[in-house]
Scaffold this active site. Structure first.
Site, PDB file in Angstrom:
ATOM      1  N   SER A  31      -6.455  71.278  29.563  1.00  0.00           N
ATOM      2  CA  SER A  31      -7.219  70.779  29.234  1.00  0.00           C
ATOM      3  C   SER A  31      -7.552  69.255  29.295  1.00  0.00           C
ATOM      4  CB  SER A  31      -5.990  70.070  27.529  1.00  0.00           C
ATOM      5  OG  SER A  31      -5.472  69.511  28.123  1.00  0.00           O
TER       6      SER A  31
ATOM      7  N   HIS B 127      -7.998  75.952  25.027  1.00  0.00           N
ATOM      8  CA  HIS B 127      -9.530  76.128  25.973  1.00  0.00           C
ATOM      9  C   HIS B 127      -9.890  77.494  26.175  1.00  0.00           C
ATOM     10  CE1 HIS B 127      -9.221  71.718  25.414  1.00  0.00           C
ATOM     11  NE2 HIS B 127      -7.504  71.516  25.656  1.00  0.00           N
TER      12      HIS B 127
ATOM     13  N   LYS C  49     -10.813  74.269  18.198  1.00  0.00           N
ATOM     14  CA  LYS C  49     -11.492  73.586  19.508  1.00  0.00           C
ATOM     15  C   LYS C  49     -12.989  74.799  19.577  1.00  0.00           C
ATOM     16  CE  LYS C  49      -8.180  71.575  21.399  1.00  0.00           C
ATOM     17  NZ  LYS C  49      -6.821  71.608  21.459  1.00  0.00           N
TER      18      LYS C  49
HETATM   19  C1  LIG Z   1      -5.486  70.935  21.450  1.00  0.00           C
HETATM   20  C2  LIG Z   1      -4.131  70.955  22.096  1.00  0.00           C
HETATM   21  C3  LIG Z   1      -3.473  71.478  21.351  1.00  0.00           C
HETATM   22  C4  LIG Z   1      -2.616  71.262  20.262  1.00  0.00           C
HETATM   23  O1  LIG Z   1      -3.970  71.505  19.388  1.00  0.00           O
HETATM   24  P1  LIG Z   1      -4.062  71.207  17.991  1.00  0.00           P
HETATM   25  O2  LIG Z   1      -4.643  72.212  17.119  1.00  0.00           O
HETATM   26  O3  LIG Z   1      -5.236  70.208  18.062  1.00  0.00           O
HETATM   27  O4  LIG Z   1      -2.571  70.625  17.051  1.00  0.00           O
HETATM   28  C5  LIG Z   1      -2.391  72.556  22.280  1.00  0.00           C
HETATM   29  N1  LIG Z   1      -1.948  72.973  22.757  1.00  0.00           N
HETATM   30  C6  LIG Z   1      -3.409  72.550  24.328  1.00  0.00           C
HETATM   31  C7  LIG Z   1      -3.405  72.892  25.297  1.00  0.00           C
HETATM   32  C8  LIG Z   1      -4.291  71.489  23.659  1.00  0.00           C
HETATM   33  O5  LIG Z   1      -5.565  71.291  23.915  1.00  0.00           O
END
Ligand SMILES: *Cc1c(COP(=O)(O)O)cnc(C)c1O
Length: 397
Positions: free
Chosen positions: A182, A210, A242
């Site tokens: 991330s 991602h 995302k």
């Molecule tokens: C954003 C993210 C999460 C958390 O997801 P949310 O739905 O925002 O709680 C988990 N793992 C990774 C790698 C992320 O980038």
């Protein structure tokens, strides 16, 4: 010794962050439109959203949310196991399982909860959980809350992961990794990790928050792009907040995995199901993400344009070919100075500082989206090229 006052201690910790240039601040965004956002009465061109395909603003996604809200109301009313599991949830789970090539999928309200719940259901005290050092915070928290022994290997180092697994040959083992990291944007060595896990009889879990929507044929993610199926990656997690532009998350895998999570994943059992209209919106988003290859192609072209331009300017690019294109700035002050200078020119790029990244590795986390146009990327490059030398060069010293 008198008893420590918890609120006082917290205030001291907060002020320590302030002194170290590490204090985080909230920004209220008044309005978004395409890649633009309005904040503090100013219009800024944003390069920090994870809405990689622009689906949060897609008319069909918005229409699906509206329609389902009109028909079904807003809240789901209860947890999935009481009476909150609606037709929209069931349909979305089927679509996600089919898209990712898994037997079944299970929705969670957030990605954070999906990881906590999955690890808590799978792991017990005495088990070992081996993880990449740069994994997302919620994977680390998940292993710790589950009471497993957490071992972290240097970023992408499959040999080190192997040694950690071999150091506990008797223990039940989960190896967890981000698919696309991330804060760095690079992809985990998934095929090698999968082979290792099969050899060592460990279970592989990939968090593809991602990668889903962005990588792989039909956007099915980094795991599919690596040619790995359910046998090689038995636990696949990804989010809906995302590239899909909605909110929530899911875990996909065998029917036995999903049945077990329904029984034992407390963050699944004891929380209100996401609004059914949100599930309906996510169904629309999945269809677009699968079908509209042009969005992925446009994103890839923007990434290539940014990397070529940044290389020409001698900017400290990292080894990423994803929509996450961080620029190394060194210390926290340098990253903050650079972000401020960009904001003065009407560009919003987030400075990422420790503890989110290791000390000395503060960075500007540039993210690109199919909502951007070539001229937006050029505008960003021009502003980056005009940064004062200290900010621009900090990554090189
Ligand atoms: C954003 C993210 C999460 C958390 O997801 P949310 O739905 O925002 O709680 C988990 N793992 C990774 C790698 C992320 O980038």
């Amino acid at each position: 010794m008198p008893r420590t006052d918890l609120l006082e201690r917290l205030a001291v910790q907060t002020s320590e962050r302030e002194h170290a240039n590490l204090r985080r601040r909230l920004r209220t965004v008044e309005h978004v439109e395409g890649p633009w956002l309005e904040s503090g009465g100013r219009r800024l061109l944003g390069f920090c959203s994870n809405d990689y395909l622009g689906l949060s603003q897609h008319p069909q996604v918005i229409a699906a949310l509206r329609r389902a809200t009109a028909d079904e109301g807003v809240g789901s009313g209860s947890a999935h196991l009481i009476c909150g599991h609606r037709r929209e949830h069931a349909q979305l789970e089927e679509m996600l399982a089919e898209w990712t090539g898994r037997e079944r999928a299970l929705l969670f309200s957030t990605g954070y909860m999906a990881n906590l719940g999955t690890m808590q259901a799978l792991l017990a005290r005495g088990d070992v959980c081996v993880q990449d050092k740069l994994n997302h915070a919620c994977l680390l928290d998940g292993a710790q809350l589950a009471g497993a022994e957490l071992k972290r290997y240097p970023h992408g180092d499959v040999e080190a992961a192997a040694r950690q697994l071999q150091g506990r040959p008797q223990a039940a083992a989960l190896l967890a990794t981000d698919g696309v990291f991330s804060m760095d944007g690079d992809v985990a060595p998934l095929a090698e990790l999968a082979a290792l896990c099969i050899r060592e009889r460990a279970t592989l879990m990939v968090d593809d928050a991602h990668g889903l929507g962005v990588l792989g044929a039909e956007g099915a993610g980094s795991v599919q792009a690596a040619g790995l199926g359910q046998r090689e990656v038995p636990v696949l997690m990804a989010t809906l907040g995302k590239a899909l532009g909605c909110s929530g998350a899911f875990v996909a895998g065998s029917a036995a995995l999903i049945d077990g999570l329904v029984q034992f994943a407390r963050p699944y059992v004891y929380t209100t199901a996401m609004p059914p209209a949100l599930a309906a919106a996510a169904c629309a988003a999945v269809e677009i993400a699968r079908g509209e290859h042009g969005r992925r192609e446009k994103l890839q072209a923007l990434i290539a344009r940014f990397r070529a331009g940044a290389a020409q300017l001698g900017l400290p690019l990292m080894a990423s070919h994803s929509a996450i294109q961080p620029l190394r700035m060194g210390d926290a002050q340098a990253a903050l100075d650079a972000a401020r200078a960009l904001e003065q020119r009407g560009l919003l790029v987030t400075a990422i500082r420790p503890p989110t990244v290791p000390p000395g590795q503060a960075r500007l986390r540039v993210t690109l989206s199919a909502m951007h146009e070539d001229e937006h990327v050029d505008q960003l490059l021009e502003a980056l090229g005009a940064l004062p030398p200290r900010a621009a060069m900090a990554g090189l010293v």
